[in-house]
Design a protein around this motif. Structure first.
Motif, PDB file in Angstrom:
ATOM      1  N   ARG A 148      -7.257  -0.828  36.008  1.00  0.00           N
ATOM      2  CA  ARG A 148      -8.176  -1.020  34.886  1.00  0.00           C
ATOM      3  C   ARG A 148      -8.822  -2.406  34.960  1.00  0.00           C
ATOM      4  O   ARG A 148      -8.331  -3.311  35.632  1.00  0.00           O
ATOM      5  N   ASP A 149      -9.912  -2.549  34.236  1.00  0.00           N
ATOM      6  CA  ASP A 149     -10.739  -3.763  34.356  1.00  0.00           C
ATOM      7  C   ASP A 149      -9.991  -5.033  33.978  1.00  0.00           C
ATOM      8  O   ASP A 149     -10.255  -6.102  34.533  1.00  0.00           O
ATOM      9  N   ASP A 150      -9.065  -4.947  33.030  1.00  0.00           N
ATOM     10  CA  ASP A 150      -8.305  -6.124  32.628  1.00  0.00           C
ATOM     11  C   ASP A 150      -6.883  -6.107  33.183  1.00  0.00           C
ATOM     12  O   ASP A 150      -6.000  -6.786  32.669  1.00  0.00           O
ATOM     13  N   VAL A 154      -7.203  -6.284  39.309  1.00  0.00           N
ATOM     14  CA  VAL A 154      -8.572  -6.784  39.209  1.00  0.00           C
ATOM     15  C   VAL A 154      -8.582  -8.270  38.925  1.00  0.00           C
ATOM     16  O   VAL A 154      -9.373  -9.031  39.520  1.00  0.00           O
ATOM     17  N   GLN A 158     -10.249 -11.063  41.344  1.00  0.00           N
ATOM     18  CA  GLN A 158     -11.281 -11.955  40.822  1.00  0.00           C
ATOM     19  C   GLN A 158     -10.881 -13.417  40.979  1.00  0.00           C
ATOM     20  O   GLN A 158     -11.721 -14.265  41.281  1.00  0.00           O
ATOM     21  N   ASP A 166     -17.733  -9.791  37.189  1.00  0.00           N
ATOM     22  CA  ASP A 166     -17.990  -8.500  36.558  1.00  0.00           C
ATOM     23  C   ASP A 166     -17.626  -7.335  37.468  1.00  0.00           C
ATOM     24  O   ASP A 166     -18.019  -6.197  37.218  1.00  0.00           O
ATOM     25  N   ARG A 168     -15.264  -4.479  39.393  1.00  0.00           N
ATOM     26  CA  ARG A 168     -14.255  -3.542  38.914  1.00  0.00           C
ATOM     27  C   ARG A 168     -13.831  -2.628  40.048  1.00  0.00           C
ATOM     28  O   ARG A 168     -14.528  -2.498  41.063  1.00  0.00           O
TER      29      ARG A 168
END
Length: 304
Positions: A148-150, A154, A158, A166, A168
């Motif tokens: 998931r993005d958070d 990820v 990042q 941004d 994903r």
């Protein structure tokens, strides 16, 4: 002087020796043992396959409420290919990429278990099949949480500047292929391990005694002897991966729909049974042709 002809009574046919009768009963035993499997294939493969082929030839103008007439509409196959060739190609591509990754990872793992694990061999095999102790759906949902993005994956990528701020992973082809690799990796490892474990390690040592480098020894000895496992593993991975729809449904987006998602939607939501059946038959025939070509090219007589 007249001679009287005497007729001899016909001799009775000799009885079959016990050995012959025993051999006949033994020959029939094999057929009786095959009967349950043949009945199973007839009920759960031949009959459904016949029903699927018949469905693919229904009148495309029919409906679930009004029913479908058998009109031998072979045009359903042209319609299926024309409208859904992209998900079909995408499924083959995702399945091939996932199979290739599974082959690399699975071969290393199977080699390590067979030759390097020692007394930990059984434990490592249990760990390989441990994911099967949980549901396929639960395993895929766990990947949805990880990607998931958070999520931690990820955020870590990042932080390492592998992904942009941004960027994903979820709802991308990477997530779908990663889910396929994770879910089908045991199907690759187990056949590879069974094949590699049978290799006589003295052959590898002999290659070294003949001044062969490790890479050359692997290519000349280990790899050819493990080809039956490679072929079995790739088939067991590629075939279900191409038809899978859970990973694309949970980890992908509409842009990553695979052919399994299309078939499911046509059967359950759209009610377009003829095109859905035609797509299913096309997929099966395409995979069958690819498997036959692959096995023939691999030249593994043990699998033919």
């Amino acid at each position: 002087m007249t001679a009287t002809a005497t007729r001899e009574a016909p001799a009775s046919a000799p009885a079959d020796p016990p050995a012959t009768r025993h051999r006949e009963r033994r020959d029939l035993t094999g057929y009786w043992l095959l009967l349950p499997g043949a009945l199973w294939l007839l009920v759960f493969f031949v009959v459904p396959f016949y029903s699927l082929v018949a469905t693919s030839l229904y009148d495309p103008n029919g409906s679930v409420l009004e029913g479908f007439d058998m009109t031998w509409a072979f045009g359903n196959y042209a319609t299926a290919l024309q409208e859904y060739w992209r998900p079909l190609v995408r499924s083959l591509l995702y399945g091939a990429v996932a199979t290739a990754i599974c082959l690399v990872l699975g071969y290393v793992l199977a080699y390590a278990i067979a030759f390097k694990a020692g007394r930990w061999k059984n434990l490592m095999l249990i760990l390989v099949i441990a994911p099967f102790f949980t549901s396929f759906l639960v395993r895929t949902l766990s990947w949805k949480l990880l990607l998931r993005d958070d999520g931690v994956v990820v955020n870590t990528l990042q932080f390492l500047h592998v992904l942009g701020s941004d960027g994903r992973l979820l709802a991308t082809p990477v997530a779908v292929v990663a889910g396929l690799v994770y879910n089908f990796l045991p199907f690759m490892v187990l056949p590879l391990y069974a094949s590699i474990d049978k290799i006589d390690h003295r052959l590898i040592e002999a290659a070294g005694d003949l001044y062969s480098r490790p890479v050359v020894g692997f290519l000349k000895v280990t790899w050819p002897l493990s080809l039956p496992g490679v072929v079995s593993g790739t088939l067991l991975t590629f075939i279900p991966a191409v038809g899978d729809y859970i990973n694309a449904q949970l980890l992908g987006s509409p842009g990553q729909r695979m052919i399994g998602n299309v078939i499911q939607n046509l059967f359950t939501d759209a009610g377009d049974y003829p095109v859905a059946g035609a797509l299913s038959v096309i997929l099966m025939l395409l995979i069958l042709a690819m498997v036959l070509l692959y096995v023939r090219r691999a030249g593994t007589e043990e699998l033919l």
